[in-house]
Design a protein around this motif. Structure first.
Motif: not given
Length: 263
Positions: A44-47, A50-55
């Motif tokens: 869950v936290f990897s996803i 990943g989303i936060v990092g991409s943003i």
């Protein structure tokens, strides 16, 4: 009961014994208690990360650069001196901020060993205690030293040597965080103590680390997602190694905040 510092001094002078099979069995029994829960948390936290990092990356560099695979294979040799400083600083800060999250899995292993309840909030335990600063400082120190050396060697076109140096540093410092959260040591003392402890039983500890690497490789081969459910074994192993060395499981470190053995 001797303090952690006193036990480390004894170990420095007289060494200690460590049974491979006992440590492995204890680690595996602990792993079975946390594997599914910890694996789901990692998924869950990897996803989320990943989303936060991409943003964040899209906001800084632009969304078009994220579509280029080469963007994610940064090579220090192609960076300017200032960019190298930013690269190393970013690596250090990211590692240091994430380290209390990783330490939370050690707390989960601790709870599982005592059949105490644990949940998602357990992972964030060390963001809320006085251990946070010591964990942050220790990780930042290790990361700065490792990243600086490996980056320098990569710039000198000695990337394989840089990887080897990073692995050696990681190996000799892997008990640093347990020494902080369970032994209440300060950051620098925990780093030095980790070197002492590991240097006294390098062969057995290396063997235990190799079993973790093999498990991670198997997990990676299991459609990659399997690695998220084998990573918790590394935390259970680290936990089992620490308490096999010190053989003291009675005191909860959260109940002894601020009572450093060095005071």
């Amino acid at each position: 009961m001797k303090s952690t510092v006193e036990q480390i001094k004894d170990i420095q002078n007289h060494g200690y014994t460590l049974d491979f099979s006992n440590v492995f069995n204890n680690a595996f029994e602990n792993y079975k208690k946390i594997a599914l829960y910890a694996g789901l948390i990692l998924l869950v936290f990897s996803i989320l990360f990943g989303i936060v990092g991409s943003i964040v990356l899209a906001a800084i560099f632009g969304a078009e650069k994220l579509s280029n695979p080469a963007f994610f294979t940064i090579q220090p040799i192609h960076l300017s001196s200032l960019e190298v400083v930013y690269y190393v600083a970013g690596t250090v800060i990211f590692s240091a901020l994430l380290s209390p999250f990783s330490a939370g899995f050690l707390k989960m292993a601790y709870c599982a060993d005592r059949d105490e309840q644990f949940n998602v909030s357990t992972i964030f335990t060390y963001y809320k205690t006085s251990h946070f600063f010591q964990i942050f400082l220790a990780t930042a120190t290790i990361s700065l030293f490792s990243a600086s050396i490996s980056t320098f060697l990569e710039i000198q076109k000695l990337s394989n040597l840089g990887i080897l140096v990073s692995l050696i540093i990681s190996y000799f410092t892997f008990l640093t965080i347990p020494l902080i959260v369970f032994g209440n040591l300060k950051a620098i003392d925990a780093i030095k103590s980790s070197f002492i402890l590991i240097s006294k039983q390098p062969v057995v500890l290396m063997g235990l680390m190799i079993t973790i690497v093999i498990a991670l490789i198997v997990g990676f081969m299991a459609f990659f997602i399997g690695i998220l459910f084998t990573v918790p074994l590394s935390y259970s192993m680290t936990y089992a190694i620490y308490f096999a060395i010190f053989k003291n499981k009675k005191e909860d470190p959260i109940d002894s905040i601020g009572q450093s053995d060095l005071e």
